[in-house]
Design a protein around this motif. Structure first.
Motif, PDB file in Angstrom:
ATOM      1  N   ILE A 117     -68.950 -74.213  -4.437  1.00 35.75           N
ATOM      2  CA  ILE A 117     -69.166 -74.640  -3.057  1.00 35.75           C
ATOM      3  C   ILE A 117     -69.839 -73.574  -2.195  1.00 35.75           C
ATOM      4  O   ILE A 117     -70.483 -73.870  -1.201  1.00 35.75           O
ATOM      5  N   GLU A 137     -70.811 -72.512   3.888  1.00 34.42           N
ATOM      6  CA  GLU A 137     -71.303 -73.419   2.842  1.00 34.42           C
ATOM      7  C   GLU A 137     -72.698 -73.941   3.198  1.00 34.42           C
ATOM      8  O   GLU A 137     -73.099 -73.930   4.355  1.00 34.42           O
ATOM      9  N   ASP A 179     -56.869 -75.069   0.494  1.00 27.59           N
ATOM     10  CA  ASP A 179     -56.141 -76.324   0.351  1.00 27.59           C
ATOM     11  C   ASP A 179     -56.032 -76.731  -1.119  1.00 27.59           C
ATOM     12  O   ASP A 179     -56.954 -77.292  -1.685  1.00 27.59           O
ATOM     13  N   ILE A 183     -60.953 -76.722  -5.004  1.00 31.22           N
ATOM     14  CA  ILE A 183     -62.176 -76.315  -4.293  1.00 31.22           C
ATOM     15  C   ILE A 183     -61.781 -75.311  -3.217  1.00 31.22           C
ATOM     16  O   ILE A 183     -60.888 -75.568  -2.437  1.00 31.22           O
ATOM     17  N   ASN A 231     -57.159 -80.137  -2.389  1.00 30.36           N
ATOM     18  CA  ASN A 231     -58.580 -80.517  -2.355  1.00 30.36           C
ATOM     19  C   ASN A 231     -59.198 -80.130  -3.701  1.00 30.36           C
ATOM     20  O   ASN A 231     -59.512 -78.972  -3.947  1.00 30.36           O
TER      21      ASN A 231
HETATM   22  C1  LIG Z   1     -62.666 -80.191   0.448  1.00 32.94           C
HETATM   23  O1  LIG Z   1     -63.440 -79.016   0.493  1.00 32.94           O
HETATM   24  C2  LIG Z   1     -64.793 -79.227   0.818  1.00 32.94           C
HETATM   25  C3  LIG Z   1     -65.507 -77.909   0.671  1.00 32.94           C
HETATM   26  O2  LIG Z   1     -64.897 -76.901   1.436  1.00 32.94           O
HETATM   27  C4  LIG Z   1     -64.911 -79.780   2.214  1.00 32.94           C
HETATM   28  O3  LIG Z   1     -66.260 -80.016   2.516  1.00 32.94           O
HETATM   29  C5  LIG Z   1     -64.124 -81.087   2.263  1.00 32.94           C
HETATM   30  O4  LIG Z   1     -64.138 -81.573   3.576  1.00 32.94           O
HETATM   31  C6  LIG Z   1     -62.701 -80.851   1.818  1.00 32.94           C
HETATM   32  N1  LIG Z   1     -62.018 -82.130   1.716  1.00 32.94           N
HETATM   33  C7  LIG Z   1     -60.868 -82.358   2.314  1.00 32.94           C
HETATM   34  C8  LIG Z   1     -60.291 -83.714   2.085  1.00 32.94           C
HETATM   35  O5  LIG Z   1     -60.306 -81.524   3.008  1.00 32.94           O
END
Ligand SMILES: *[C@@H]1O[C@H](CO)[C@@H](O)[C@H](O)[C@H]1NC(C)=O
Ligand SMILES: *[C@@H]1O[C@H](CO)[C@@H](O)[C@H](O)[C@H]1NC(C)=O
Ligand SMILES: *[C@@H]1O[C@H](CO)[C@@H](O)[C@H](O)[C@H]1NC(C)=O
Ligand SMILES: *[C@@H]1O[C@H](CO)[C@@H](O)[C@H](O)[C@H]1NC(C)=O
Ligand SMILES: *[C@@H]1O[C@H](CO)[C@@H](O)[C@H](O)[C@H]1NC(C)=O
Ligand SMILES: *[C@@H]1O[C@H](CO)[C@@H](O)[C@H](O)[C@H]1NC(C)=O
Ligand SMILES: *[C@@H]1O[C@H](CO)[C@@H](O)[C@H](O)[C@H]1NC(C)=O
Ligand SMILES: *[C@@H]1O[C@H](CO)[C@@H](O)[C@H](O)[C@H]1NC(C)=O
Length: 637
Positions: free
Chosen positions: A217, A472, A186, A182, A189
């Motif tokens: 997203i 987002e 990261d 995503i 993630n």
């Molecule tokens: C993963 O990405 C989403 C979308 O950017 C975000 O809302 C979410 O907090 C992230 N999760 C982690 C565990 O960082």
């Protein structure tokens, strides 16, 4: 772009000088231009600003799907292939020529010998870089000393040929779904898209679907493309010895159907079958359509040589239109590779005259294109496409109008749906430029209605959403700030909206473009309104005390020299008034003073270092561009 070109030279000297022998049959038809394309230029670094972010893929111009050896898992800002990587984990049918955006519904083909290893990390095979051949129409590589993998492709079909040696257990696996990253920051993630696999040993087919969309997203809330899927139909030219599915490393032998995450299907072949061809038709409509695309583009029995020859001919037809005299080999490599790169986005997505629209989640008739990166392309790339792909202009513009009808707005950065990347509504400029240059064959009234909406209708909750980069959970960004201060006073307020200075100047340019469109269609009062807005609004940002453009707050105060710029600074943006250079020159103290200001700009480390040799370029656009449009360059032959 400048950085990419400089790096490219390094790769040319370090990598390409070990001239690799491309089999003659893959150098037909003869084309000096295509011979000088090096798809590895612009690839090499692990982050985009270290390279041009290019993916060295095989496909014809504007292809729906491009095929690339996969050396790592790709996501936004990470390409599937990086020059320095040492193992190949499969061959991906990607929809991205470059890394800027996330992948959508890829199909992945993985050859192997011995134990079936479906998991990405386990299935990598070392490859011999010295023998790797990368051209516009053909790619080949030796994997683990046991498999010669060769690749070509048409727009909607990948063609792979695997020659197995020294193994009693050749197999080919089709990966439908994987763990998907995503966003872009990261890699841990992830989501687990749910796909399907069907195996038909009688037809020698493995088919499937993959709903992965790495950019979901950042799509507008109102058009989530809920039913989007990439479908595929892989047909083999050899009988299956055995088959099965796999989920995250667990093998289900003999199984012909499964729905799931981290899902693959595979077929094994008898030891006697040392050469296996697989053609993979792809579709955004259905498995049936993927099969129809396969049959329409690469008939059963077609050799890889024939597929590659057709794709090379498609590149030659475009690239041979420009001849350069007096260029060095290196200059030709740089020039023709850049030309090759300009004919990849946007990519066609209509399939036998129908297309899937992410905007209303429905199948429609008509042309469609994806991968519009309009903030990046409205200045130069679009004008280039008008010259070198005029036959595609009506389709590319109609596709933008289809987006408007189905989603409510013209595209900004369309990757299946809108992604709100960068600022301005430069589809206005692109359509106006096409109109002014005589392109027709699309609905001009609808186009005018669409650009007027951009210019006059603000996004929802304009006053309390900043529309930051990749924000987002918002809807269409369009001209954020249009209703707060711009309509009245001519600027986008820096204390309300992100990138406010850039927006102000970009909106003014688009207004000017609309005035030119209005002139062609005799809407003289509109033309006057937008001409005034377009020519005068930029100067509300001109700070006479500093001599530079500067963003402003809602109350009119200056926001500071570095505030409100996106991918640029006060130097770049002060010159961003191409529609009214005389007034900018006057503001900078007249012509002589303006010229020295320009020199100061280019002497400030921002100049492109030019090469001493100036080759002469001759255009041969006679096969279309010159007759069809009013865009013939003065030196056109
Ligand atoms: C993963 O990405 C989403 C979308 O950017 C975000 O809302 C979410 O907090 C992230 N999760 C982690 C565990 O960082
Ligand atoms: C790739 O390898 C070259 C040569 O070893 C090295 O100079 C370069 O830094 C490497 N690039 C990346 C992105 O690792
Ligand atoms: C065949 O493969 C085996 C095991 O990978 C290896 O030991 C052997 O050297 C290979 N033979 C040839 C001729 O490549
Ligand atoms: C996939 O398999 C690996 C290795 O067994 C395991 O660590 C991982 O949690 C599995 N993933 C899922 C989503 O089940
Ligand atoms: C923004 O404004 C709209 C309309 O005025 C309102 O419905 C919405 O709740 C506001 N959002 C925030 C975050 O204040
Ligand atoms: C605009 O007006 C000119 C001059 O009257 C005319 O020749 C042209 O056909 C008109 N164009 C349109 C689109 O109405
Ligand atoms: C104008 O707006 C800016 C930014 O919101 C603020 O810092 C400044 O105090 C305001 N000036 C006046 C005179 O209200
Ligand atoms: C500035 O240069 C432009 C372009 O050459 C010319 O048209 C204009 O007359 C010049 N202005 C003055 C004040 O010399």
């Amino acid at each position: 772009m400048m950085l990419a070109t400089q790096l490219a030279c390094v790769f040319l000297t370090s990598t390409f000088s070990e001239a690799k022998v491309i089999p003659f049959t893959f150098r037909e038809p003869v084309s000096d231009a295509v011979d000088h394309v090096n798809p590895l230029i612009g690839n090499g670094g692990v982050i985009p600003s270290h390279t041009g972010g290019m993916i060295p893929s095989t496909a014809p111009p504007f292809a729906m799907t491009r095929w690339v050896a996969q050396t790592r898992q790709n996501y936004v800002s990470v390409p599937p292939y990086i020059l320095n990587d040492t193992s190949i984990h499969g061959f991906q049918g990607t929809h991205q020529p470059a890394i800027w955006m996330g992948e959508s519904g890829p199909a992945i083909v993985v050859p192997g010998a011995g134990t079936i290893r479906p998991v990405f990390e386990d299935r990598g095979m070392a490859f011999d870089k010295a023998k790797e051949i990368t051209t516009a129409s053909y790619y080949s590589v030796e994997l683990g000393g046991q498999i010669l993998a060769e690749q070509s492709a048409t727009s909607r079909v990948g063609h792979l040929r695997f020659t197995f040696t020294n193994t009693s257990t050749p197999f080919v696996l089709l990966e439908a779904t994987r763990s998907s990253v995503i966003g872009h920051s990261d890699p841990t993630n992830t989501t687990l898209p749910v796909g399907t696999i069907n195996i038909d040993p009688h037809k020698r087919e493995i088919t499937g679907s993959n709903p992965e969309r790495q950019d979901w997203i950042i799509g507008p809330l109102s058009t989530p493309a809920k039913n989007f899927k990439g479908y595929f139909c892989a047909r083999f030219d050899r009988p299956f010895a055995s088959w099965g599915t796999a989920t995250n490393g667990t093998i289900h032998r003999g199984e012909t159907q499964r729905t799931g995450t981290q899902l693959s299907g595979f077929a094994t072949f008898s030891q006697d079958e040392s050469v296996v061809n697989v053609r993979v038709g792809v579709s955004f409509i259905s498995v049936d359509q993927a099969r129809r695309n396969l049959d329409a583009e690469i008939r059963d029995g077609t050799t890889l040589e024939a597929t590659a020859r057709r794709t090379r001919a498609a590149w030659a037809e475009k690239l041979d239109r420009i001849q350069i005299e007096g260029a060095t080999e290196k200059q030709k490599n740089i020039f023709y590779t850049a030309f090759f790169h300009t004919l990849q986005y946007p990519y066609e997505t209509s399939e036998e005259g129908r297309y899937y629209s992410g905007f209303d989640d429905t199948i429609h008739n008509g042309p469609s294109y994806n991968g519009y990166s309009i903030w990046d392309t409205y200045r130069a790339e679009w004008a280039w496409l008008i010259l070198f792909a005029p036959e595609r202009m009506p389709g590319m513009i109609t596709s933008m109008l289809n987006d408007y009808v189905e989603g409510g707005w013209l595209p900004k950065w369309k990757n299946i749906v809108e992604t709100n990347i960068m600022v301005g509504t430069h589809a206005d400029s692109q359509i106006a430029e096409a109109v002014v240059k005589g392109i027709r064959g699309f609905d001009m009234d609808l186009a005018y209605q669409a650009v007027l909406k951009d210019a006059l209708v603000p996004p929802v909750n304009d006053g309390n959403i900043s529309y930051g980069d990749r924000q987002e959970n918002v809807d269409y960004e369009v001209r954020a700030g249009l209703s707060t201060v711009y309509a009245d006073k001519g600027w986008v307020a820096n204390d309300i909206h992100s990138e406010a200075g850039s927006r102000t100047l970009d909106y003014a340019y688009d207004d000017y473009a609309i005035s030119r469109f209005a002139e062609v269609t005799n809407k003289s009062s509109d033309a006057e309104f937008f001409r005034n807005r377009g020519l005068e609004n930029p100067f509300v940002l001109f700070n006479s005390e500093t001599g530079f453009m500067e963003s402003r707050n809602a109350n009119g105060s200056w926001a500071g020299p570095d505030a409100g710029w996106t991918e640029g600074d006060k130097w770049i943006y002060t010159f961003d008034v191409v529609q009214n250079v005389p007034k900018l020159a006057a503001k900078r103290g007249g012509n002589a003073s303006f010229v020295s200001f320009l020199d100061q700009h280019f002497d400030g480390g921002k100049a492109i270092t030019s090469t001493p040799v100036n080759p002469r370029i001759t255009f041969h656009t006679g096969r279309g561009a010159c007759e069809d449009t009013a865009t013939c360059p003065t030196n056109c032959s």
